[in-house]
Structures are given as structure tokens and as C-alpha cells.
Design a protein around this motif. Structure first.
Motif, PDB file in Angstrom:
ATOM      1  N   GLY A 286      38.605  42.013  38.490  1.00 37.44           N
ATOM      2  CA  GLY A 286      38.199  40.711  40.127  1.00 37.44           C
ATOM      3  C   GLY A 286      38.999  40.234  41.213  1.00 37.44           C
ATOM      4  N   ASN A 287      38.679  39.859  42.354  1.00 37.11           N
ATOM      5  CA  ASN A 287      39.511  39.641  43.484  1.00 37.11           C
ATOM      6  C   ASN A 287      40.746  39.152  42.715  1.00 37.11           C
ATOM      7  OD1 ASN A 287      37.978  41.182  44.873  1.00 37.11           O
ATOM      8  ND2 ASN A 287      36.548  38.653  44.737  1.00 37.11           N
ATOM      9  N   ASN A 288      40.082  37.723  42.357  1.00 39.81           N
ATOM     10  CA  ASN A 288      41.433  37.523  41.623  1.00 39.81           C
ATOM     11  C   ASN A 288      41.143  37.806  40.285  1.00 39.81           C
ATOM     12  OD1 ASN A 288      41.909  36.315  43.794  1.00 39.81           O
ATOM     13  ND2 ASN A 288      40.260  34.497  43.553  1.00 39.81           N
ATOM     14  N   ILE A 289      42.208  38.101  39.920  1.00 34.72           N
ATOM     15  CA  ILE A 289      42.556  39.075  38.354  1.00 34.72           C
ATOM     16  C   ILE A 289      42.420  37.979  37.041  1.00 34.72           C
ATOM     17  CG2 ILE A 289      43.569  40.859  37.417  1.00 34.72           C
ATOM     18  CD1 ILE A 289      44.843  42.168  39.911  1.00 34.72           C
ATOM     19  N   LYS A 290      41.573  38.606  36.752  1.00 34.10           N
ATOM     20  CA  LYS A 290      41.575  37.628  35.130  1.00 34.10           C
ATOM     21  C   LYS A 290      41.201  38.391  34.227  1.00 34.10           C
ATOM     22  CE  LYS A 290      40.809  33.123  37.601  1.00 34.10           C
ATOM     23  NZ  LYS A 290      42.699  32.437  37.518  1.00 34.10           N
ATOM     24  N   ILE A 329      46.067  46.496  34.184  1.00 31.22           N
ATOM     25  CA  ILE A 329      45.363  46.017  35.229  1.00 31.22           C
ATOM     26  C   ILE A 329      45.705  46.327  37.197  1.00 31.22           C
ATOM     27  CG2 ILE A 329      42.888  44.582  36.326  1.00 31.22           C
ATOM     28  CD1 ILE A 329      42.616  43.392  33.766  1.00 31.22           C
ATOM     29  N   SER A 330      45.516  47.168  37.366  1.00 34.34           N
ATOM     30  CA  SER A 330      46.473  47.933  38.945  1.00 34.34           C
ATOM     31  C   SER A 330      45.308  47.319  40.213  1.00 34.34           C
ATOM     32  CB  SER A 330      46.810  48.543  38.647  1.00 34.34           C
ATOM     33  OG  SER A 330      47.544  49.154  37.647  1.00 34.34           O
ATOM     34  N   ARG A 331      45.550  46.643  41.185  1.00 34.77           N
ATOM     35  CA  ARG A 331      44.649  45.955  42.636  1.00 34.77           C
ATOM     36  C   ARG A 331      45.847  45.935  43.479  1.00 34.77           C
ATOM     37  NH1 ARG A 331      41.489  47.110  39.141  1.00 34.77           N
ATOM     38  NH2 ARG A 331      39.508  45.607  38.261  1.00 34.77           N
ATOM     39  N   SER A 332      44.956  46.530  44.862  1.00 31.64           N
ATOM     40  CA  SER A 332      46.295  46.572  45.927  1.00 31.64           C
ATOM     41  C   SER A 332      47.092  44.933  45.857  1.00 31.64           C
ATOM     42  CB  SER A 332      45.486  46.647  47.325  1.00 31.64           C
ATOM     43  OG  SER A 332      44.368  45.592  47.457  1.00 31.64           O
ATOM     44  N   SER A 333      46.567  44.948  45.284  1.00 38.86           N
ATOM     45  CA  SER A 333      47.085  42.468  45.056  1.00 38.86           C
ATOM     46  C   SER A 333      48.407  43.052  44.372  1.00 38.86           C
ATOM     47  CB  SER A 333      46.678  41.340  44.773  1.00 38.86           C
ATOM     48  OG  SER A 333      45.653  42.000  43.691  1.00 38.86           O
ATOM     49  N   GLY A 334      47.894  44.022  43.361  1.00 36.75           N
ATOM     50  CA  GLY A 334      49.486  44.108  42.452  1.00 36.75           C
ATOM     51  C   GLY A 334      48.791  44.448  40.818  1.00 36.75           C
ATOM     52  N   THR A 335      49.559  44.846  40.138  1.00 40.47           N
ATOM     53  CA  THR A 335      49.481  44.956  38.474  1.00 40.47           C
ATOM     54  C   THR A 335      49.661  43.804  37.963  1.00 40.47           C
ATOM     55  OG1 THR A 335      49.889  47.188  39.171  1.00 40.47           O
ATOM     56  CG2 THR A 335      49.984  46.247  37.146  1.00 40.47           C
TER      57      THR A 335
END
Length: 506
Positions: A286-290, A329-335
Motif C-alpha cells: 500500500g501507499n503507507n506500507i502495512k 516489501i519494496s516501494r519507492s518510499s523505502g523497503t
């Protein structure tokens, strides 16, 4: 005047300290500026704090106010900064004079000044203890959750006015007593193994799976009892240790799954998502990783009914958490990495109509349909499952008979004994069950007799076992031996373990 209050922000399952700096300028037009990479919920705290202060009888300074959430490069989310901002304003405006350098403050404010429950309080409390603080201020709704951590004083408050009076020493509030997790064997379950008619082999397989935390898949026609077996599986799982309960509670706290009626998780989780669940819902993100279902099932069971109906992307994504017991979980905002040590319990029909191989009903599926149905579950995923079990339809005589089956309590007693053997064996190694063994542990603890080794060598060539399959047979044999309180793995334990391998391998 400048004031500082210590708070925190959740990053994954951990919390990091955040310093709430409040400055009230002597000159300038009235304004309220909030900086520090805050999300929309934090930005809106300006209006909540303004109304809460006024409704509690405090003065809201009609001056230029700047609030900084440091470190500025760390994203802040959620309403947990309301209370520290309000206290910072009271300190900066000299309505309150007190030293809060030893206190971590967390809480969401209502417009009338009352405190609401906040997600992730257990992580905040662990943070406060780790950085050497003496106490933490939380809502009354979070007090039981926070008081699980020893060595820090937890002060529960109903509203902002209580906090103000407590700090002014006009109101006495005692710290919350240490919470007893009450990890006893008195839990009640909706389903019990005594309600299962027949299915002796399935009952035995479920006992082995629970004893060693092995993954298991059930295949059989509709109505054979696969779902009942799965639901009753929770009733034979051993009681969680305090460390396990804290791990699970932290996950549920951060994800917002704790309630006032269930402030702590004391029973092993049993998660059963529908097959229409999304990739993010199962794996997390998700946008805010949960955390997703694989993490919410940590130290418990993830039950996937109608396994082939789940999206292919979801099934393939299960490989990493099943093998590594964690999901990254890897996203542009972090891992972020979440734990996912669960027992995978899956069930499916032999074909789309469910009648393939039935002696009483004819299968109406075309060969191509059956092939496509089976291919929905990939070989690499099946290879990661220790126990493959065919669940036949229940014989009518057993279904209507009056024979009393063994109940869950008796089965759980044997499982507890096997788990104690494993805990003693793996003491100091950071693992709890046989399924968690790596290759070095297998070499050290899976002592197999010469006859058992010969049978295993024969099975490798006859059943086309992969290297992973070979190691999983050894770990399963170790669990069967533990149930029999045997030090070595003899040929009969290896033979039983081999019967649970997938027939597709041979």
C-alpha cells in the motif's frame, strides 16, 4: 518561547523517536505552521489541537506558531502527534511548566479534548524503554497494551485536562499495573476434533503438522470435511509463549487490528482470507506500507481454502514468506521487512467439479479443464509444502456411527510434549520448531538410522525428490520421531513422512 516533547513514529513494526518542537514567536501575524514531512492526518492535527485546548479551558496563543517534527526527512503519519503538540503549545506558552525530558507522549485528541486509542502503542512503549525514558503517556484504551512491557511506567489518561492536572500535580494518577498476558490453556474453540467423523489419516497428518509447524495441503471432494479439519486445526495448536504473543500483538497493533475488547493477542492467529483477496491484502504493501495476511498469521495459521481460485500472482508471491519466514516489501518510499512465520494450510478440490476419482459420482470436467485447474498451483509452491494429503469422502457407517473420536485437548497434549522436545533441542539457536531448521541444523539434529537412510535414498530416485523435498522429508521425519519421543529417526518414521509427499513428484 521554544518547547520540546518526545514522541515517536512507526516505521514498519518498529518505532523511532520523534522530537516535537514548538516555537511561539513574539512577533508576527497569528498562524499555525506544521513542518517535518507530515501526511494529511498529521496536518489536520492543527484543528484538533486548537479545539481540544479551547474546550479544555486552556488558551490557544494568537501568535505565530511553528511546529517541527524532527527528524525532518522521516515521513510522519497518523494522529498520534496530537497530544505531544498540545503539550508543546502549553509549555511554549508557559501555561504549563514541567520537565518532560524523561517522557514519551502519544495520543490522538478529539475536539472536546478526550484521548482516543492509537495504533502501534506497543512499539512506542518498547521504543521508550530502549532509549532510556522512564514513562509514557497514552490513552486509557491503550493502557493494557502498553503495560505489557516491563521496566517503564505507563500513565493512562482520559483527556487532555487530566494530563494538564497531573503535570500540575493537582491530580494523582497511578501507573498502569503490569499486564498479565494470561497465556493459559483455557481458550475455547468453536470446532473440536471430537466432532470429526472418520478421517483417521487426516487427523494424524494434522497432528504432525501442528507438532512441527509444517505446511499442509488437503485435497478431496466437496463435503469430505477439509474445511472442518482446517477450522479444528486451531484447537490443537500449542499455547504461545510470551515472546511469541508480543511479536503477534505488535503486528496487530501497528496494522490497527487491536480493539478495546481485545487489546492483546493471546491465542495463535488463524487467518482465512477469501480467494478474491488482493495481492496487497495477502502480502502487504500500500501507499503507507502495512502488513498483509501472511504477517497477520505470524506464529499461527494461514488457511487458504479453494487454493487454485487465488490469483496466480498471489500464489507465486507466497514462495518467499513460506521459505524465508519473512516478507520484504519494496516501494519507492523505502523497503520494509515483516515477519511471516506461519503454518500454511491449504485446501482444494481434485478438479473444478470436485468429482474426479469419486466412486459414487462421475466427473463432468474435460481433460483440458482438469489440467488447467491443476496448473494454477505451481510446482515450486507445492514443493514448499511438507504434507500433501488426500481427504476421501467419509464412509456412511462412520458418519452415522456413535463412536466418540479423540478430542482436541488430548491431541494438543501430545503436541505440547513434542514442542517441548524441540524447544530444548534448539535452545539458543533462535528457532522454535523443526520446520524452521536450516541445512546445518538438519545435519546436526536429524540423526537417521542406516535402514532409514537406505529407504530415503530409494525414495529420491523413485519419487524424483528435489533437494528441498529431501530436506523437508527429513524435517517431517524428525517431527514424527519427536511425537514418538525417539532420539533417532528410524525407517518407520521416514516411511510415514514419504507417504505425505505429493503424488505428482513420482
Amino acid at each position: 518561547m521554544l518547547a520540546k516533547v518526545i514522541s515517536g513514529a512507526n516505521v514498519g513494526l518498529e518505532s523511532v523517536p520523534v522530537e516535537v518542537e514548538v516555537d511561539i514567536a513574539a512577533q508576527g501575524l497569528p498562524s499555525f505552521t506544521l513542518v517535518g514531512l507530515a501526511d494529511r492526518a498529521v496536518e489536520e492535527s492543527r484543528e484538533r489541537v486548537r479545539s481540544a485546548l479551547r474546550n479544555c479551558g486552556a488558551d490557544f496563543p494568537a501568535k505565530r506558531i511553528t511546529v517541527n517534527l524532527a527528524p525532518a526527512d522521516l515521513p510522519k503519519e497518523g494522529p498520534a502527534f496530537d497530544l505531544p503538540i498540545a503539550l508543546g503549545l502549553l509549555l511554549a506558552s508557559q501555561q504549563l511548566e514541567v520537565d518532560l525530558s524523561d517522557t514519551l507522549v502519544i495520543g490522538e485528541l478529539s475536539l472536546d479534548g478526550s484521548l482516543r486509542a492509537t495504533h502501534g502503542v506497543l512499539s512506542y512503549t518498547i521504543l521508550a524503554k530502549s532509549v532510556g525514558l522512564k514513562r509514557i503517556f497514552v490513552s486509557c484504551d491503550n493502557a493494557l497494551e502498553a503495560a505489557v512491557v516491563e521496566g517503564i511506567e505507563v500513565y493512562p489518561f482520559k483527556n487532555l485536562l487530566e494530563v494538564f492536572k497531573f503535570l500540575n500535580k493537582t491530580l494523582a494518577i497511578s501507573p498502569q499495573p503490569l499486564t498479565d498476558l494470561n497465556l493459559t490453556d483455557g481458550a475455547t474453540f468453536e470446532y473440536d476434533f471430537k466432532d470429526i467423523k472418520g478421517q483417521h489419516q487426516a487427523r494424524r497428518a494434522m497432528e504432525i503438522a501442528a507438532a512441527g509447524a509444517h505446511n499442509i495441503i488437503l485435497k478431496g471432494p466437496p463435503g469430505a470435511g477439509k474445511t472442518l479439519l482446517a477450522r479444528a486445526f486451531a484447537s490443537i495448536l500449542p499455547v504461545m509463549s510470551k515472546e511469541e504473543a508480543l511479536e503477534v500483538t505488535k503486528i496487530y497493533s501497528v496494522s490497527g487490528n487491536l480493539t478495546s475488547s481485545q487489546p492483546l493477542i493471546t491465542k495463535r492467529p488463524f487467518r482465512s482470507p477469501h480467494h478474491t483477496a488482493s495481492y496487497v491484502g495477502i502480502i502487504g504493501g500500500g501507499n503507507n506500507i502495512k502488513p498483509g495476511e501472511v504477517s497477520l498469521a505470524h506464529r499461527g495459521v494461514l488457511f487458504l481454502d479453494e487454493l487454485p481460485e487465488f490469483p496466480r500472482q498471489v500464489l507465486e508471491a507466497l514462495r518467499q514468506p513460506v521459505e524465508d519466514r519473512k516478507v520484504t516489501i519494496s516501494r519507492s518510499s523505502g523497503t520494509l521487512t515483516f515477519p511471516s512465520q506461519f503454518i500454511l494450510l491449504a485446501a482444494h478440490n481434485p478438479c473444478p467439479c470436485g468429482s474426479l476419482g469419486s466412486p459414487n459420482r462421475n466427473c463432468c470436467c474435460m481433460p483440458g479443464q482438469i489440467a488447467r485447474y491443476k496448473k494454477r498451483i505451481s510446482g515450486p509452491l507445492l514443493d514448499r509444502i511438507d504434507i500433501h494429503l488426500d481427504v476421501p469422502a467419509v464412509d456412511v457407517d462412520k458418519l452415522t456411527g456413535q463412536e466418540e473420536a479423540e478430542d482436541s485437548a488430548a491431541i494438543r497434549a501430545r503436541i505440547e510434549a513434542a514442542r517441548q522436545i524441540q524447544l530444548k533441542r534448539f535452545q539458543g539457536l533462535g528457532i522454535l520448531t523443526n520446520s524452521e531448521m536450516g541445512n546445518p541444523h538438519i545435519k546436526q539434529f536429524c540423526q537417521i538410522t542406516p535402514e532409514g537412510l537406505e529407504l530415503l535414498k530409494l525414495a529420491i530416485s523413485q519419487m524424483n525428490l528435489s533437494a528441498r523435498g529431501y530436506h523437508r522429508v527429513l524435517k517431517l521425519s524428525r517431527t514424527i520421531a519427536d511425537l514418538a519421543s525417539s532420539e533417532s529417526i528410524s525407517v518407520e518414521y521416514v516411511a510415514e513422512a514419504l507417504t505425505y509427499r505429493s503424488k505428482e513428484e513420482s
